[in-house]
Enzyme design. Structure first.
Site, PDB file in Angstrom:
ATOM      1  NE  ARG A 203       8.236   0.389   0.610  1.00 10.70           N
ATOM      2  CZ  ARG A 203       9.030   1.435   0.792  1.00 10.70           C
ATOM      3  NH1 ARG A 203       9.871   1.806  -0.161  1.00 10.70           N
ATOM      4  NH2 ARG A 203       9.010   2.103   1.934  1.00 10.70           N
TER       5      ARG A 203
ATOM      6  CB  CYS B 259      -0.954   0.014   1.191  1.00 11.63           C
ATOM      7  SG  CYS B 259      -0.116  -0.019   2.796  1.00 11.63           S
TER       8      CYS B 259
ATOM      9  N   GLY C 296     -13.118  -6.684   4.607  1.00  9.73           N
ATOM     10  CA  GLY C 296     -11.904  -7.420   4.271  1.00  9.73           C
ATOM     11  C   GLY C 296     -11.547  -8.334   5.424  1.00  9.73           C
ATOM     12  CB  ALA C 297     -11.088 -11.469   6.163  1.00  7.50           C
ATOM     13  N   GLY C 298      -7.968  -9.643   5.559  1.00 10.02           N
ATOM     14  CA  GLY C 298      -6.532  -9.885   5.405  1.00 10.02           C
ATOM     15  C   GLY C 298      -5.748  -9.523   6.651  1.00 10.02           C
ATOM     16  CD  GLU C 299       0.374  -9.221   7.794  1.00 11.59           C
ATOM     17  OE1 GLU C 299       1.287  -9.158   8.632  1.00 11.59           O
ATOM     18  OE2 GLU C 299       0.578  -9.299   6.562  1.00 11.59           O
TER      19      GLU C 299
END
Length: 424
Positions: free
Chosen positions: A56, A54, A191-194
């Site tokens: 770079r 997000c 969302g459900a990411g890290e």
């Protein structure tokens, strides 16, 4: 022709999120990008890795130096941009500066959150993708292995990661600015990411009255929600249920916004203009930036959180100085390894040539022995012939040289062929 390490990219220092989101590459796009890059430049780009987060998008290459001026145009074309839109935001590093940049990125020195550890995992993911795509060769493999080693050394020997304010923690603090106590708020995670998992952990510690996860895959939403006794909902239900929530945290891999101005405006009216905090951690963005124009909606982008985090990071400059010193030393070590690689083909050719001479003389000696020639005489002839052939080229070069060339050769030959004076 020898290869250089080259790095091209843009990050949160050089480009706003409105530019970064246009060149961001989700993981499934990395292989097509790597294939396209090598197809465009052929043998001039022999190895490549693309790091896209997000904050770079960067291209690391083992390439011939002359491609440097063309890769920015390729990056623009690949993302359907005009080159002049991208060039003002791009940086380029060559050789030792490219190596130093990789070490700084992995160590968290170039991050929006100083010392944050997530970037190291993201770099490892990028390297695996390059390896799977067949674009990771000896040079970049060695560079990234050294990069990971340096990052570990920096984190072990300095306090660079101590007391860092993470993006997740910053999200909670910005919500507290609006609501104060969060125990009566309702929080929606999209969302459900890290990153969402990190945020949910921080918000759960504040014991809000309700926490809900909406995700494209219901199973992942349920897995995450179960960690904090939360609930789930379908993304398709957002238009009807958005007004139920005081805080919305979104971070998906969608290429287009999933919450538009009209939808949020409708939700704000349904809430009778009660305040709503919306935190968009996605790049490309999940929430249309025009939402920030609504009076009762507090929209924070990843750049807004970065500025908040930076204010809390300024106190750790002593650790930064220490980390930079470690990195400078390791860059020198890596460049020495690169320089040593340049002589490998020469050494290989010398060995091959020597092996050929030895083999020819051995064959000759064996033939003489097979004819019954005296073994001592054959060995003496073998040694003398071998010595003459080894010395033939330097002797001819010395006899044919003149002036400064002869002086240079006379200085060099004793180092290449050291001998002891038998009179001493």
């Amino acid at each position: 022709m020898s290869l250089d390490v080259l790095t091209f990219g843009l990050n949160h220092h050089s480009a706003p999120v409105s530019v970064r989101e246009r060149v961001s590459m989700p993981e499934q796009l990395l292989r097509p990008a790597l294939d396209g890059l090598r197809s465009a430049f052929g043998a001039r780009v022999q190895e490549a890795t693309i790091l896209s987060t997000c904050n770079r998008t960067e291209i690391y290459c083992a390439a011939q130096p002359e491609v440097a001026e063309h890769i920015p145009s390729w990056l623009a074309d690949f993302n359907s941009l005009e080159a002049n839109e991208l060039r003002p935001h791009l940086y380029q590093y060559n050789k030792d500066l490219a190596v130093r940049h990789a070490f700084r990125v992995a160590s968290g020195l170039d991050s929006m959150v100083l010392g944050e550890p997530q970037i190291l995992g993201q770099m490892k993911t990028a390297v695996r993708a390059a390896s799977d795509a067949g674009s990771l060769g000896t040079l970049l493999h060695q560079l990234f292995q050294k990069t990971f080693s340096v990052a570990k050394e920096v984190r072990t020997q300095t306090a660079i990661g101590a007391q860092s304010v993470s993006m997740a923690a910053a999200s909670v603090r910005l919500a507290q600015r609006v609501f104060g106590d969060l125990s009566k708020t309702r929080v929606l995670f999209i969302g459900a990411g890290e990153m969402i998992e990190l945020c949910s952990t921080h918000f759960a510690a504040q014991k809000p009255s309700c926490m809900v996860v909406a995700n494209r895959t219901r199973e992942r939403a349920e897995t995450l929600a179960s960690q904090f006794d939360g609930k789930t909902m379908k993304l398709a239900d957002l238009p009807e249920r958005l007004a139920d929530f005081d805080i919305v945290v979104s971070c998906t891999a969608s290429s287009l916004p999933i919450l538009g101005l009209g939808l949020v405006q409708k939700a704000s009216k349904a809430r009778r203009h009660m305040p709503m905090v919306m935190i968009d951690l996605a790049v490309p963005r999940d929430i249309e930036p025009e939402v920030s124009q609504l009076d009762d909606v507090y929209l924070y982008s990843v750049d807004d959180l970065g500025r908040y985090v930076q204010m809390a990071s300024d106190s750790r400059q002593a650790a930064v100085v220490q980390a930079e010193a470690i990195i400078d030393s390791r860059v020198q070590n890596f460049m020495h390894w690169m320089d040593s690689r340049a002589v490998v083909p020469v050494i290989r050719n010398l060995n091959q040539g020597a092996d050929a001479i030895v083999q020819a003389e051995l064959d000759r000696a064996r033939r003489l022995l097979a004819k019954g020639e005296n073994a001592d005489q054959v060995l003496e002839q073998f040694a003398r012939s071998l010595t003459q052939k080894y010395l033939h080229a330097p002797m001819v070069a010395l006899n044919r040289s003149q002036g400064e060339d002869r002086t240079a050769l006379m200085d060099m030959l004793p180092r290449l062929f050291p001998y002891q004076d038998s009179s001493h």
